[in-house]
Design a protein around this motif. Structure first.
Motif, PDB file in Angstrom:
ATOM      1  N   ARG A 221       5.598   6.597  11.571  1.00 54.36           N
ATOM      2  CA  ARG A 221       4.242   7.139  11.606  1.00 54.36           C
ATOM      3  C   ARG A 221       4.317   8.645  11.368  1.00 54.36           C
ATOM      4  NH1 ARG A 221       1.585   6.838  17.229  1.00 54.36           N
ATOM      5  NH2 ARG A 221       2.784   8.718  17.507  1.00 54.36           N
ATOM      6  N   ARG A 222       3.374   9.117  10.569  1.00 56.33           N
ATOM      7  CA  ARG A 222       3.251  10.558  10.364  1.00 56.33           C
ATOM      8  C   ARG A 222       1.779  10.921  10.411  1.00 56.33           C
ATOM      9  NH1 ARG A 222       1.905  11.188   4.780  1.00 56.33           N
ATOM     10  NH2 ARG A 222       2.501   9.342   3.611  1.00 56.33           N
ATOM     11  N   GLU A 223       1.523  12.159  10.779  1.00 58.48           N
ATOM     12  CA  GLU A 223       0.134  12.618  10.855  1.00 58.48           C
ATOM     13  C   GLU A 223      -0.188  13.403   9.595  1.00 58.48           C
ATOM     14  OE1 GLU A 223      -2.768  15.220  13.743  1.00 58.48           O
ATOM     15  OE2 GLU A 223      -1.018  14.233  14.608  1.00 58.48           O
TER      16      GLU A 223
ATOM     17  N   TYR B 222       1.022   5.043   8.603  1.00 58.83           N
ATOM     18  CA  TYR B 222       2.204   4.236   8.897  1.00 58.83           C
ATOM     19  C   TYR B 222       2.834   3.794   7.591  1.00 58.83           C
ATOM     20  CZ  TYR B 222       0.354   4.056  13.622  1.00 58.83           C
ATOM     21  OH  TYR B 222      -0.109   4.394  14.859  1.00 58.83           O
ATOM     22  N   GLU B 223       4.165   3.771   7.598  1.00 57.49           N
ATOM     23  CA  GLU B 223       4.917   3.314   6.434  1.00 57.49           C
ATOM     24  C   GLU B 223       6.047   2.418   6.900  1.00 57.49           C
ATOM     25  OE1 GLU B 223       5.222   6.517   3.099  1.00 57.49           O
ATOM     26  OE2 GLU B 223       5.504   7.530   5.028  1.00 57.49           O
ATOM     27  N   SER B 224       6.478   1.548   6.018  1.00 55.39           N
ATOM     28  CA  SER B 224       7.625   0.722   6.332  1.00 55.39           C
ATOM     29  C   SER B 224       8.870   1.602   6.373  1.00 55.39           C
ATOM     30  CB  SER B 224       7.798  -0.364   5.269  1.00 55.39           C
ATOM     31  OG  SER B 224       9.019  -1.043   5.488  1.00 55.39           O
ATOM     32  N   ALA B 225       9.707   1.364   7.360  1.00 55.30           N
ATOM     33  CA  ALA B 225      10.985   2.073   7.454  1.00 55.30           C
ATOM     34  C   ALA B 225      12.088   1.267   6.790  1.00 55.30           C
ATOM     35  CB  ALA B 225      11.334   2.333   8.919  1.00 55.30           C
TER      36      ALA B 225
ATOM     37  N   LYS C 155       0.810  -1.224   0.000  1.00 53.47           N
ATOM     38  CA  LYS C 155       0.000   0.000   0.000  1.00 53.47           C
ATOM     39  C   LYS C 155       0.842   1.271   0.000  1.00 53.47           C
ATOM     40  CE  LYS C 155      -4.278  -1.558   2.111  1.00 53.47           C
ATOM     41  NZ  LYS C 155      -5.157  -1.060   1.076  1.00 53.47           N
ATOM     42  N   GLY C 156       2.064   1.192   0.506  1.00 50.35           N
ATOM     43  CA  GLY C 156       2.899   2.384   0.618  1.00 50.35           C
ATOM     44  C   GLY C 156       2.726   3.048   1.968  1.00 50.35           C
ATOM     45  N   ALA C 157       1.545   3.500   2.282  1.00 48.28           N
ATOM     46  CA  ALA C 157       1.228   4.087   3.584  1.00 48.28           C
ATOM     47  C   ALA C 157      -0.211   3.708   3.901  1.00 48.28           C
ATOM     48  CB  ALA C 157       1.384   5.603   3.561  1.00 48.28           C
ATOM     49  N   ALA C 158      -0.467   3.478   5.179  1.00 47.82           N
ATOM     50  CA  ALA C 158      -1.816   3.044   5.552  1.00 47.82           C
ATOM     51  C   ALA C 158      -2.073   3.356   7.015  1.00 47.82           C
ATOM     52  CB  ALA C 158      -1.978   1.538   5.310  1.00 47.82           C
ATOM     53  N   THR C 159      -3.352   3.463   7.336  1.00 41.72           N
ATOM     54  CA  THR C 159      -3.765   3.615   8.728  1.00 41.72           C
ATOM     55  C   THR C 159      -3.814   2.234   9.373  1.00 41.72           C
ATOM     56  OG1 THR C 159      -6.107   3.345   8.218  1.00 41.72           O
ATOM     57  CG2 THR C 159      -5.213   5.610   8.120  1.00 41.72           C
TER      58      THR C 159
ATOM     59  N   TYR D 179      -8.414  -5.628  15.925  1.00 41.75           N
ATOM     60  CA  TYR D 179      -7.889  -4.286  15.653  1.00 41.75           C
ATOM     61  C   TYR D 179      -6.824  -3.903  16.676  1.00 41.75           C
ATOM     62  CZ  TYR D 179      -7.655   0.766  15.104  1.00 41.75           C
ATOM     63  OH  TYR D 179      -7.195   2.037  14.922  1.00 41.75           O
ATOM     64  N   THR D 180      -7.109  -4.139  17.963  1.00 45.65           N
ATOM     65  CA  THR D 180      -6.153  -3.744  18.996  1.00 45.65           C
ATOM     66  C   THR D 180      -4.862  -4.563  18.913  1.00 45.65           C
ATOM     67  OG1 THR D 180      -7.243  -5.179  20.605  1.00 45.65           O
ATOM     68  CG2 THR D 180      -7.887  -2.846  20.602  1.00 45.65           C
ATOM     69  N   THR D 181      -4.970  -5.789  18.435  1.00 44.80           N
ATOM     70  CA  THR D 181      -3.773  -6.615  18.238  1.00 44.80           C
ATOM     71  C   THR D 181      -2.887  -5.999  17.166  1.00 44.80           C
ATOM     72  OG1 THR D 181      -4.980  -8.609  18.878  1.00 44.80           O
ATOM     73  CG2 THR D 181      -2.944  -8.924  17.622  1.00 44.80           C
ATOM     74  N   VAL D 182      -3.493  -5.584  16.051  1.00 45.33           N
ATOM     75  CA  VAL D 182      -2.740  -4.952  14.978  1.00 45.33           C
ATOM     76  C   VAL D 182      -2.105  -3.659  15.475  1.00 45.33           C
ATOM     77  CG1 VAL D 182      -2.892  -3.899  12.678  1.00 45.33           C
ATOM     78  CG2 VAL D 182      -4.147  -6.018  13.177  1.00 45.33           C
ATOM     79  N   LEU D 183      -2.879  -2.869  16.209  1.00 48.66           N
ATOM     80  CA  LEU D 183      -2.368  -1.616  16.763  1.00 48.66           C
ATOM     81  C   LEU D 183      -1.162  -1.875  17.665  1.00 48.66           C
ATOM     82  CD1 LEU D 183      -2.515   1.431  17.333  1.00 48.66           C
ATOM     83  CD2 LEU D 183      -4.219   0.912  19.100  1.00 48.66           C
ATOM     84  N   LYS D 184      -1.250  -2.851  18.548  1.00 51.30           N
ATOM     85  CA  LYS D 184      -0.156  -3.164  19.465  1.00 51.30           C
ATOM     86  C   LYS D 184       1.086  -3.608  18.693  1.00 51.30           C
ATOM     87  CE  LYS D 184       1.719  -3.603  23.454  1.00 51.30           C
ATOM     88  NZ  LYS D 184       2.183  -2.391  24.120  1.00 51.30           N
ATOM     89  N   PHE D 185       0.897  -4.485  17.712  1.00 56.91           N
ATOM     90  CA  PHE D 185       2.031  -4.925  16.897  1.00 56.91           C
ATOM     91  C   PHE D 185       2.697  -3.731  16.214  1.00 56.91           C
ATOM     92  CE2 PHE D 185       0.663  -9.411  17.013  1.00 56.91           C
ATOM     93  CZ  PHE D 185       1.905 -10.014  17.124  1.00 56.91           C
ATOM     94  N   MET D 186       1.889  -2.816  15.708  1.00 55.76           N
ATOM     95  CA  MET D 186       2.450  -1.672  14.997  1.00 55.76           C
ATOM     96  C   MET D 186       3.178  -0.732  15.960  1.00 55.76           C
ATOM     97  SD  MET D 186      -0.471  -1.159  12.059  1.00 55.76           S
ATOM     98  CE  MET D 186       0.378   0.105  11.117  1.00 55.76           C
TER      99      MET D 186
END
Length: 129
Positions: A61-63, A70-73, A23-27, A43-50
């Protein structure tokens, strides 16, 4: 220089990275929705992993317009190369030949993939002359 093993992505982290690479960047919501198509994921599992992945330096992460993107570093190819090097060292004593042989024995390569492998071998051989 390779990342320390503590920042090497786990299987779950690789799934998230795969979504971000595609995706390049995603929420978090977009990553969650994509992963949920494959298997039930909270959802909270994904959030915690991220959040953990941010701490490890795997993603950034950028706003943007009050939304966190979120983007891959880390580039996909660099991560794959690091994982292959690690696997070759740990399971095949560092032998690229053994790794390649097991990969080709384990997974049926398409004619196109075999052509690409032949081109890579030709390039490697030309580089040695």
């Amino acid at each position: 220089m390779p990342r320390p093993s503590s920042s090497r992505p786990t299987d779950s982290e690789l799934e998230i990275l795969g979504v971000l690479w595609d995706k390049g960047a995603a929420t978090v919501r977009e990553v969650h929705e994509e992963l949920s198509l494959r298997k039930p994921t909270g959802y909270t599992t994904v959030l915690k992993f991220m959040q953990i992945m941010m701490d490890k330096g795997l993603i950034t992460r950028r706003e943007q317009h009050r939304v966190h993107l979120y983007e891959s570093a880390v580039p996909r190819e660099a991560t794959q190369s690091e994982l292959v090097r690690d696997l070759a060292q740990r399971a095949f004593g560092g032998s690229a030949l053994e790794l390649a042989m097991r990969a080709l024995e384990s997974n049926r390569a398409t004619p196109g993939e075999l052509d690409q492998i032949r081109r890579l071998l030709d390039q490697a051989e030309k580089g040695r002359r």
